[in-house]
Scaffold this motif. Structure first.
Motif, PDB file in Angstrom:
ATOM      1  N   ARG A 111      41.744  33.244  27.523  1.00 58.59           N
ATOM      2  CA  ARG A 111      41.831  32.419  28.734  1.00 58.59           C
ATOM      3  C   ARG A 111      43.059  32.786  29.557  1.00 58.59           C
ATOM      4  N   ARG A 152      44.408  35.441  39.035  1.00 58.57           N
ATOM      5  CA  ARG A 152      45.583  35.209  39.867  1.00 58.57           C
ATOM      6  C   ARG A 152      46.016  36.464  40.614  1.00 58.57           C
ATOM      7  N   TRP A 166      43.052  34.167  33.358  1.00 64.36           N
ATOM      8  CA  TRP A 166      43.886  33.549  34.393  1.00 64.36           C
ATOM      9  C   TRP A 166      44.695  34.609  35.135  1.00 64.36           C
TER      10      TRP A 166
END
Length: 369
Positions: A338, A346, A342
């Protein structure tokens, strides 16, 4: 308002060659700066109208959807996007020549042209968007009984894990140790997960492509540069030599960042993290030139962690010091995956935010150069 020593009608033309992570970050950070908007013209030269998300290439082997983003979605609207291929930099005339179209004049030029694979004949690379379809064609209905991934760096590990999770018979080999750039604990965890997925891990063995075996080459990359006339200083592997201000000592009008540059920072590695911070630092230096202010005192960039995907349901996050030395806990499993997701999400969001407000991306500082 007119700055001292600057004509009120003069606009500094900054030409950036290459629309990868570094080039887009530099272009957006300059173009969105409120004090230089009317003083500069930023021109971004790209061979295509898309950013290739290289950090997602290994995942695209499982889908027909290419990991690309439209450049207009990512760029500050004042940037002049030029679709074309830069063929040479004429330092005497101060222009960039294109394969098609008129030369583009510059006051400053930034090379952010990246790197490409050094795959030998008989092996398929995975370093760019053009590499995906040949690999997909080989994987779909392939007669190959085995797949060999050559190169035990992070790209090789992620590619091997992705394919092993699809039930392919995969071997990852390296002339040294698979995962040698990882710390001992992280390397052990990565090797364990690869074997859990059914992947054979072979250290201290360098091989060439073999008939009947699909060989995917991730073992080495070569810099992509644009020839300068007259030439500028380059390293033994062809990268453009730059000083701590990321400028060529041969010609201070030429800045080089990312995989195509050889800065005085041996801890830097080819990565998205390096590209984003180097693009931001280069922009800050060029902004200081335009505003006639002192350049940043610390131009060194560094790291916080290494993120590795080990299939779609597992990952690895290793904390590192700014000079990229493992110094903390290792996170594994779904939580680490995860974190990896991310970071990938991002990455483009950081570019978009920089297009809206200069300085929104926080540079990861490293050892002073």
């Amino acid at each position: 308002m007119c700055l001292m020593g600057m004509s009120p009608t003069h606009r500094t033309t900054i030409v950036i060659i290459g629309a990868g992570y570094a080039g887009i970050m530099a272009a957006n950070r300059i173009a969105s700066h409120p004090m230089v908007t009317t003083l500069t013209r930023v021109r971004l030269i790209s061979a295509s109208a898309h950013l290739v998300e290289r950090i997602r290439l290994h995942e695209a082997l499982r889908t027909e959807e290419d990991p690309v983003r439209s450049l207009p979605e990512l760029l500050n609207p004042t940037i002049d996007l030029v679709i074309g291929r830069a063929t040479s930099i004429d330092r005497k005339r101060g222009v960039v020549h294109l394969s098609d179209g008129d030369p583009i004049p510059f006051d400053q030029v930034v090379l952010a042209t990246g790197s490409t694979s050094r795959a030998p004949a008989g092996a398929l690379p995975i370093s760019g968007i053009a590499d995906l379809q040949p690999l997909r064609d080989e994987l779909v209905g392939s007669s190959h009984t085995r797949i060999r991934v050559v190169g035990g760096g992070l790209t090789g590990i992620e590619t091997a894990a992705e394919l092993a999770e699809q039930r392919f018979d995969v071997e990852i080999v390296d002339s040294g140790t698979v995962g040698s750039h990882l710390g001992a604990r992280a390397r052990k965890q990565a090797s364990r997960q690869l074997r859990r997925l059914g992947c054979t891990v072979t250290d201290n063995h360098m091989c060439q492509p073999e008939p009947g075996m699909l060989t995917i080459w991730t073992a080495g990359f070569a810099p992509v540069t644009v020839p300068c006339d007259p030439p500028v200083s380059t390293s033994s592997d062809g990268r453009i030599v730059v000083n701590r201000f990321l400028r060529s000592p041969t010609d201070p009008r030429i800045t080089a960042i990312g995989d195509c540059a050889a800065p005085p920072a041996p801890h830097l590695r080819p990565s998205c993290a390096s590209a984003l911070s180097l693009g931001a630092v280069a922009a800050d230096i060029l902004i200081s030139d335009v505003l006639k202010t002192p350049p940043p005192s610390n131009t060194g960039v560094g790291y916080v962690m290494r993120c590795v995907s080990l299939g779609r349901n597992c990952g690895l996050v290793e904390h590192v010091s700014p000079d990229d030395v493992p110094n903390g806990p290792v996170l594994t499993g779904r939580t680490a995956r995860r974190v990896k997701d991310w970071v990938m999400d991002r990455t483009t969001q950081w570019l978009i935010e920089e297009a809206q407000r200069s300085g929104s991306y926080r540079i990861v500082r490293g050892p002073a150069q």
